[in-house]
Design a protein around this motif. Structure first.
Motif, short mmCIF file in Angstrom:
data_model
loop_
_atom_site.label_atom_id
_atom_site.label_comp_id
_atom_site.label_asym_id
_atom_site.label_seq_id
_atom_site.Cartn_x
_atom_site.Cartn_y
_atom_site.Cartn_z
N PRO A 227 0.81 -1.22 0.00
CA PRO A 227 0.00 0.00 0.00
C PRO A 227 0.85 1.27 0.00
N LEU A 228 0.29 2.33 -0.59
CA LEU A 228 0.91 3.65 -0.55
C LEU A 228 0.46 4.31 0.75
N ILE A 229 1.41 4.80 1.54
CA ILE A 229 1.11 5.38 2.84
C ILE A 229 1.54 6.84 2.83
N GLU A 230 0.63 7.73 3.23
CA GLU A 230 0.91 9.17 3.24
C GLU A 230 0.59 9.73 4.62
N VAL A 231 1.54 10.48 5.20
CA VAL A 231 1.31 11.13 6.49
C VAL A 231 0.55 12.43 6.22
N LEU A 232 -0.64 12.56 6.78
CA LEU A 232 -1.48 13.74 6.56
C LEU A 232 -1.30 14.78 7.65
N ARG B 220 -2.31 12.89 18.13
CA ARG B 220 -2.73 11.98 17.06
C ARG B 220 -1.79 12.04 15.87
N ILE B 221 -1.83 10.97 15.10
CA ILE B 221 -1.13 10.89 13.83
C ILE B 221 -2.17 10.44 12.82
N GLN B 222 -2.30 11.18 11.75
CA GLN B 222 -3.29 10.85 10.73
C GLN B 222 -2.54 10.42 9.46
#
Length: 91
Positions: free
Chosen positions: A74-79, A85-87
């Motif tokens: 999967p492609l994972i992106e930190v928003l 919190r971490i989104q």
């Protein structure tokens, strides 16, 4: 590091260490080390897309994975990253 711009703030339940990069230093910090003695430092990673990708890549697909398995990861992106919190988004 730039020493005049560093600082320490201590309260009853928390310690904050402020660090500032030297003017010639560029790019995000990837990791830091801490401890009571230089011979026993612990390493921690900052939350970045690259560090999350590396961690999940290792956890989800050990070194024995095939190339096709790596391509389907999967492609994972930190928003957003904040104190409580971490989104992240996974595609």
């Amino acid at each position: 590091l730039v020493s005049p711009e560093t600082g320490v703030s201590v309260s009853a339940h928390n310690v904050v260490v402020e660090l500032a990069k030297a003017p010639g230093s560029t790019g995000p910090w990837e990791k830091f080390s801490f401890g009571l003695d230089p011979s026993a430092l612990q390493e921690r990673l900052f939350v970045t897309e690259e560090n999350i990708d590396g961690f999940l890549g290792t956890a989800l697909c050990p070194s024995s994975c095939s190339q096709s398995a790596l391509e389907s990861q999967p492609l994972i992106e930190v928003l957003d990253v904040s104190e409580d919190r971490i989104q992240i988004r996974v595609e």
